[in-house]
Design an enzyme around this catalytic site. Structure first.
Site, PDB file in Angstrom:
ATOM      1  N   SER A 148       8.459   4.400   5.004  1.00  0.00           N
ATOM      2  CA  SER A 148       9.490   4.245   4.345  1.00  0.00           C
ATOM      3  C   SER A 148       9.259   4.044   2.816  1.00  0.00           C
ATOM      4  CB  SER A 148      10.555   3.183   4.669  1.00  0.00           C
ATOM      5  OG  SER A 148      11.828   3.766   3.920  1.00  0.00           O
ATOM      6  N   HIS A 158       4.711  -7.417   0.237  1.00  0.00           N
ATOM      7  CA  HIS A 158       4.407  -8.770  -0.356  1.00  0.00           C
ATOM      8  C   HIS A 158       5.093  -9.073  -1.672  1.00  0.00           C
ATOM      9  CE1 HIS A 158       1.178  -9.520   2.709  1.00  0.00           C
ATOM     10  NE2 HIS A 158       1.302  -8.325   2.787  1.00  0.00           N
ATOM     11  N   ASP A 168       0.624  -1.110   0.002  1.00  0.00           N
ATOM     12  CA  ASP A 168       0.098  -0.143  -0.036  1.00  0.00           C
ATOM     13  C   ASP A 168       0.831   1.138   0.026  1.00  0.00           C
ATOM     14  OD1 ASP A 168      -2.090  -1.743   0.488  1.00  0.00           O
ATOM     15  OD2 ASP A 168      -2.883  -0.900   2.021  1.00  0.00           O
TER      16      ASP A 168
END
Length: 290
Positions: free
Chosen positions: A252, A146, A89
């Site tokens: 980050s 992921h 995301d």
């Protein structure tokens, strides 16, 4: 004001501040941790309805909250063989071709792919003339990373460095930002050839973790550390598309790199696009499909 913000980043002891914040974030402080979590949720408008555990009281520390898991099925995975999925995301900062070994950091700012990957020309060579994407994770975002495709881990590289903020303002003002900051570089073998997935540290990022190594914290200093992994056998580390590969304890940026002539980013993916882990990101070129 913007100049002041950048100047302060050069002057402040970023590593010391990050270590102190990291200790506070990891501490289980009861009501005080819950107070900090509730303030953070309100300040950044975090949608806790997506979280597996929705209440601040469900988390023993700020770090547990920040790396919170999502509810099952809340991020559908693009399972099609010809689709590369989003790994996180966030918001796309930049994406496009790798030209003359350079990646776009921001308008009028390019930086070296070889430097990003730890300084070794052999590591960077497979990605020459390929494609890259940089995705910024804001404080409100889900902070687990992921796999965009199925891959077998071949190398992990820890590169020490600075801890500048990686927000858009800093990306526009600090030269070679992503090649300056501390980072963990991972190289996977995939059906598209090698894939680089780089986890970039930043101010007050308490740590970077991977699912196979835990927290990556080599001894302090200026040395680059490298680990290699087998392609086959019981010790090989293969992660399926959509599987968690790591996480940030505080926010980050991730940088992806692919070889030339393997994929094209979807037309609706461009700088400023909001990303959701598992959603379609790029299309594998037909000639690379079985």
């Amino acid at each position: 004001m913007d100049n002041l913000k950048i100047t302060l980043q050069y002057l402040l002891p970023k590593h010391l501040i990050s270590r102190l914040v990291g200790k506070l974030a990891a501490a289980k402080l009861g009501w005080f941790s819950h107070f900090l979590i509730n303030r953070f949720i309100k300040a950044y408008g975090i949608n806790m309805a997506e979280a597996q555990f929705e209440r601040a009281q469900d988390y023993a520390s700020f770090n547990e909250f920040f790396t919170r898991p999502l509810k099952d099925g809340i991020r559908p995975l693009a399972t099609e063989a010809n689709i590369v999925a989003h790994p996180v995301d966030g918001t796309i900062s930049q994406l496009g071709p790798i030209v003359d070994g350079k990646l776009i950091q921001a308008k009028n700012h390019n930086y070296s792919l070889q430097a990003l990957l730890g300084g070794d020309s052999a590591t960077a060579l497979p990605f020459q003339n390929g494609h890259f994407a940089t995705i910024y994770l804001a404080p409100k975002d889900y902070h687990r990373i992921h796999m965009p495709v199925r891959g077998t881990l071949r190398q992990m590289i820890y590169v020490p460095g600075e801890l500048f903020s990686v927000n858009p303002l800093t990306a526009e003002c600090v030269k070679d930002l992503f090649a300056l900051n501390e980072r963990v570089v991972t190289i996977f073998d995939t059906e598209l050839g090698p894939m680089a997935l780089v986890l970039v540290g930043a101010t007050i990022v308490a740590s970077i973790e991977t699912v196979w190594a835990g927290t990556v914290t080599p001894p302090a200093g200026k040395n680059v550390f490298r680990w290699t992994y087998p392609a086959q056998g019981k010790n090989a580390i293969t992660l399926e598309k959509g599987a968690e590969m790591g996480r940030f304890k505080l926010g980050s940026t991730v940088v992806l790199a692919f070889p030339a002539n393997k994929l094209q980013f979807l037309a609706d993916q461009q700088a400023g696009t909001i990303t959701r882990m598992g959603a379609p990101f790029a299309e594998v070129l037909a000639k690379n499909l079985d």
